[in-house]
Design a protein around this motif. Structure first.
Motif, PDB file in Angstrom:
ATOM      1  N   VAL A  59       1.926  -6.788   5.262  1.00 31.87           N
ATOM      2  CA  VAL A  59       1.619  -5.518   4.599  1.00 31.87           C
ATOM      3  C   VAL A  59       2.881  -4.670   4.569  1.00 31.87           C
ATOM      4  O   VAL A  59       3.622  -4.590   5.561  1.00 31.87           O
ATOM      5  CB  VAL A  59       0.494  -4.750   5.330  1.00 31.87           C
ATOM      6  CG1 VAL A  59       0.266  -3.391   4.677  1.00 31.87           C
ATOM      7  CG2 VAL A  59      -0.790  -5.554   5.338  1.00 31.87           C
ATOM      8  N   ILE A  60       3.130  -4.076   3.413  1.00 27.97           N
ATOM      9  CA  ILE A  60       4.223  -3.113   3.264  1.00 27.97           C
ATOM     10  C   ILE A  60       3.610  -1.756   2.920  1.00 27.97           C
ATOM     11  O   ILE A  60       2.761  -1.670   2.020  1.00 27.97           O
ATOM     12  CB  ILE A  60       5.199  -3.543   2.141  1.00 27.97           C
ATOM     13  CG1 ILE A  60       6.113  -4.669   2.632  1.00 27.97           C
ATOM     14  CG2 ILE A  60       6.018  -2.363   1.643  1.00 27.97           C
ATOM     15  CD1 ILE A  60       7.013  -5.234   1.547  1.00 27.97           C
ATOM     16  N   PHE A  61       4.016  -0.728   3.636  1.00 26.75           N
ATOM     17  CA  PHE A  61       3.642   0.636   3.273  1.00 26.75           C
ATOM     18  C   PHE A  61       4.859   1.311   2.670  1.00 26.75           C
ATOM     19  O   PHE A  61       5.922   1.393   3.295  1.00 26.75           O
ATOM     20  CB  PHE A  61       3.165   1.434   4.491  1.00 26.75           C
ATOM     21  CG  PHE A  61       2.971   2.901   4.193  1.00 26.75           C
ATOM     22  CD1 PHE A  61       1.935   3.319   3.382  1.00 26.75           C
ATOM     23  CD2 PHE A  61       3.844   3.846   4.705  1.00 26.75           C
ATOM     24  CE1 PHE A  61       1.758   4.667   3.090  1.00 26.75           C
ATOM     25  CE2 PHE A  61       3.683   5.194   4.425  1.00 26.75           C
ATOM     26  CZ  PHE A  61       2.632   5.618   3.615  1.00 26.75           C
ATOM     27  N   VAL A  97       0.126  -8.219  -3.914  1.00 24.36           N
ATOM     28  CA  VAL A  97      -0.989  -7.391  -4.382  1.00 24.36           C
ATOM     29  C   VAL A  97      -0.721  -5.927  -4.065  1.00 24.36           C
ATOM     30  O   VAL A  97      -0.623  -5.547  -2.893  1.00 24.36           O
ATOM     31  CB  VAL A  97      -2.317  -7.821  -3.716  1.00 24.36           C
ATOM     32  CG1 VAL A  97      -3.489  -7.048  -4.323  1.00 24.36           C
ATOM     33  CG2 VAL A  97      -2.531  -9.320  -3.833  1.00 24.36           C
ATOM     34  N   VAL A  98      -0.570  -5.120  -5.105  1.00 21.60           N
ATOM     35  CA  VAL A  98      -0.533  -3.668  -4.939  1.00 21.60           C
ATOM     36  C   VAL A  98      -1.980  -3.197  -4.932  1.00 21.60           C
ATOM     37  O   VAL A  98      -2.738  -3.467  -5.873  1.00 21.60           O
ATOM     38  CB  VAL A  98       0.252  -2.996  -6.083  1.00 21.60           C
ATOM     39  CG1 VAL A  98       0.062  -1.476  -6.043  1.00 21.60           C
ATOM     40  CG2 VAL A  98       1.729  -3.335  -5.984  1.00 21.60           C
ATOM     41  N   THR A  99      -2.386  -2.509  -3.874  1.00 25.70           N
ATOM     42  CA  THR A  99      -3.808  -2.185  -3.750  1.00 25.70           C
ATOM     43  C   THR A  99      -4.040  -0.903  -2.951  1.00 25.70           C
ATOM     44  O   THR A  99      -3.228  -0.527  -2.096  1.00 25.70           O
ATOM     45  CB  THR A  99      -4.571  -3.351  -3.079  1.00 25.70           C
ATOM     46  OG1 THR A  99      -5.960  -3.040  -3.053  1.00 25.70           O
ATOM     47  CG2 THR A  99      -4.071  -3.610  -1.661  1.00 25.70           C
ATOM     48  N   GLY A 154       6.283   4.152  -5.671  1.00 21.33           N
ATOM     49  CA  GLY A 154       7.147   3.099  -6.213  1.00 21.33           C
ATOM     50  C   GLY A 154       6.526   1.722  -6.218  1.00 21.33           C
ATOM     51  O   GLY A 154       7.176   0.744  -6.600  1.00 21.33           O
ATOM     52  N   LYS A 155       5.259   1.600  -5.838  1.00 21.07           N
ATOM     53  CA  LYS A 155       4.607   0.294  -5.702  1.00 21.07           C
ATOM     54  C   LYS A 155       4.587  -0.477  -7.025  1.00 21.07           C
ATOM     55  O   LYS A 155       4.997  -1.635  -7.087  1.00 21.07           O
ATOM     56  CB  LYS A 155       3.167   0.460  -5.191  1.00 21.07           C
ATOM     57  CG  LYS A 155       3.010   1.256  -3.920  1.00 21.07           C
ATOM     58  CD  LYS A 155       1.580   1.261  -3.423  1.00 21.07           C
ATOM     59  CE  LYS A 155       0.558   1.789  -4.418  1.00 21.07           C
ATOM     60  NZ  LYS A 155       0.789   3.210  -4.779  1.00 21.07           N
ATOM     61  N   THR A 156       4.084   0.168  -8.067  1.00 20.12           N
ATOM     62  CA  THR A 156       3.963  -0.517  -9.358  1.00 20.12           C
ATOM     63  C   THR A 156       5.333  -0.811  -9.950  1.00 20.12           C
ATOM     64  O   THR A 156       5.546  -1.879 -10.541  1.00 20.12           O
ATOM     65  CB  THR A 156       3.120   0.324 -10.333  1.00 20.12           C
ATOM     66  OG1 THR A 156       1.776   0.371  -9.855  1.00 20.12           O
ATOM     67  CG2 THR A 156       3.125  -0.277 -11.734  1.00 20.12           C
ATOM     68  N   THR A 157       6.278   0.093  -9.790  1.00 22.81           N
ATOM     69  CA  THR A 157       7.636  -0.156 -10.294  1.00 22.81           C
ATOM     70  C   THR A 157       8.242  -1.369  -9.606  1.00 22.81           C
ATOM     71  O   THR A 157       8.898  -2.198 -10.246  1.00 22.81           O
ATOM     72  CB  THR A 157       8.530   1.086 -10.080  1.00 22.81           C
ATOM     73  OG1 THR A 157       7.976   2.198 -10.790  1.00 22.81           O
ATOM     74  CG2 THR A 157       9.946   0.826 -10.591  1.00 22.81           C
ATOM     75  N   LEU A 158       8.015  -1.506  -8.309  1.00 26.92           N
ATOM     76  CA  LEU A 158       8.509  -2.674  -7.593  1.00 26.92           C
ATOM     77  C   LEU A 158       7.894  -3.948  -8.168  1.00 26.92           C
ATOM     78  O   LEU A 158       8.598  -4.935  -8.421  1.00 26.92           O
ATOM     79  CB  LEU A 158       8.176  -2.553  -6.100  1.00 26.92           C
ATOM     80  CG  LEU A 158       8.496  -3.789  -5.242  1.00 26.92           C
ATOM     81  CD1 LEU A 158       9.973  -4.152  -5.318  1.00 26.92           C
ATOM     82  CD2 LEU A 158       8.081  -3.543  -3.783  1.00 26.92           C
ATOM     83  N   ILE A 203       0.848  -1.188   0.000  1.00 29.45           N
ATOM     84  CA  ILE A 203       0.000   0.000   0.000  1.00 29.45           C
ATOM     85  C   ILE A 203       0.885   1.239   0.000  1.00 29.45           C
ATOM     86  O   ILE A 203       2.086   1.177   0.260  1.00 29.45           O
ATOM     87  CB  ILE A 203      -0.963   0.012   1.211  1.00 29.45           C
ATOM     88  CG1 ILE A 203      -0.181   0.051   2.524  1.00 29.45           C
ATOM     89  CG2 ILE A 203      -1.883  -1.206   1.177  1.00 29.45           C
ATOM     90  CD1 ILE A 203      -1.068   0.204   3.778  1.00 29.45           C
ATOM     91  N   GLY A 204       0.267   2.376  -0.290  1.00 24.46           N
ATOM     92  CA  GLY A 204       0.999   3.627  -0.318  1.00 24.46           C
ATOM     93  C   GLY A 204       0.392   4.575  -1.329  1.00 24.46           C
ATOM     94  O   GLY A 204      -0.416   4.177  -2.185  1.00 24.46           O
TER      95      GLY A 204
END
Length: 269
Positions: free
Chosen positions: A231-233, A216-218, A41-45, A35-36
């Motif tokens: 969960v990662i923020f 899951v990026v959400t 940078g979520k989608t790039t990761l 999340i974030g």
């Protein structure tokens, strides 16, 4: 040893550093929610994990096998990257179905092409030793996958005749058809109307019970809270906070995580 290990991933576009020493691990069957805010940078990761982007630094391993090492030239050749990409299934925001093919053909196209390649290389594809037998197995599994996502009756339809939620469920089935070790979702409900979001999230929830390892990026915080094991923020290309949903979503320690989650009244004080 963890099933999926991501170590020290760094990615820059020109002079802009988008990912800064990102690392995490998952056991087989675990679900990670990332999340974030937009631009963190979520989608790039996710694209780096799937080899759709190539990091300048870092190591990615699955099942104890190093699939990518930025310092090892043999691991960054295009042929190796194409092969290793098969360890991951990707479900995109915009579905990315082939409009000229039926739902059923969208599911079987890639496995049939892969079967030809694998039979030529080593004489077998998931136990089948002839293309005819491989196709029969692929088509039988496609039918089961459509049943799994509740779309058996849409098998002969074209994507243009489906709702957004139905198209995304087809995209999930298509990703599963290649037997990925890790299934990745990039904001799988962001292109959907609110009333269609639930049907897609329910399918993803159902996959957890089948021992699927997922990233899951959400923006669906309730979904992350209820389904994820970890969960990662993310903020500004770093992992600002990580832990269980109870730790990160219910009791965040970082002021930045607290500020982000304050938009979601259900989990803020």
């Amino acid at each position: 040893m963890a099933f999926l290990e991501v170590q020290n991933i760094q990615k820059s576009f020109g002079k802009t550093e988008v990912l800064k020493n990102i690392g995490f691990s998952l056991e087989k069957g675990e679900v990670l929610a990332i999340i974030g805010s937009s631009g963190s940078g979520k989608t790039t990761l996710l694209r780096c994990i799937n080899f759709l982007e190539t990091p300048q630094h870092g190591v990615i391993s699955v099942g104890g096998e190093v699939l990518f090492d930025a310092d090892d030239p043999s691991k960054i050749k295009e042929k190796e990257i194409r092969k290793n990409r098969l360890h991951f299934g990707m479900v995109f925001q915009q579905f990315n179905l082939f409009p000229q093919y039926t739902v059923f053909d969208n599911l079987v196209l890639a496995p049939k092409l892969l079967a030809k390649e694998k039979l030529k290389e080593n004489g077998a594809y998931f136990g089948a030793t002839s293309y005819k037998n491989a196709v029969a197995a692929i088509e039988a599994e496609a039918a089961q996958l459509l049943k799994k996502v509740g779309l058996t009756e849409k098998s002969d339809e074209y994507p243009c005749n489906l709702s957004g939620g139905q198209q995304q469920r087809v995209a999930i089935a298509r990703a599963l058809a290649l037997h990925p070790d890790v299934l990745c979702f990039d904001e799988p409900t962001s292109a959907l109307d609110p009333e269609l979001t639930g049907e897609v999230l329910n399918v993803i929830k159902g996959l957890k019970s089948s021992d699927s390892t997922m990233v899951v990026v959400t923006h669906e915080i309730s979904f992350a809270h209820d389904v994820a094991d970890k969960v990662i923020f993310m903020a500004d290309g770093v992992i600002e906070e990580e832990g269980t949903p109870q730790q990160v979503i219910e009791n965040p320690k970082s002021p930045r995580t607290q500020a982000f989650l304050s938009r979601f009244n259900q989990y803020s004080d």
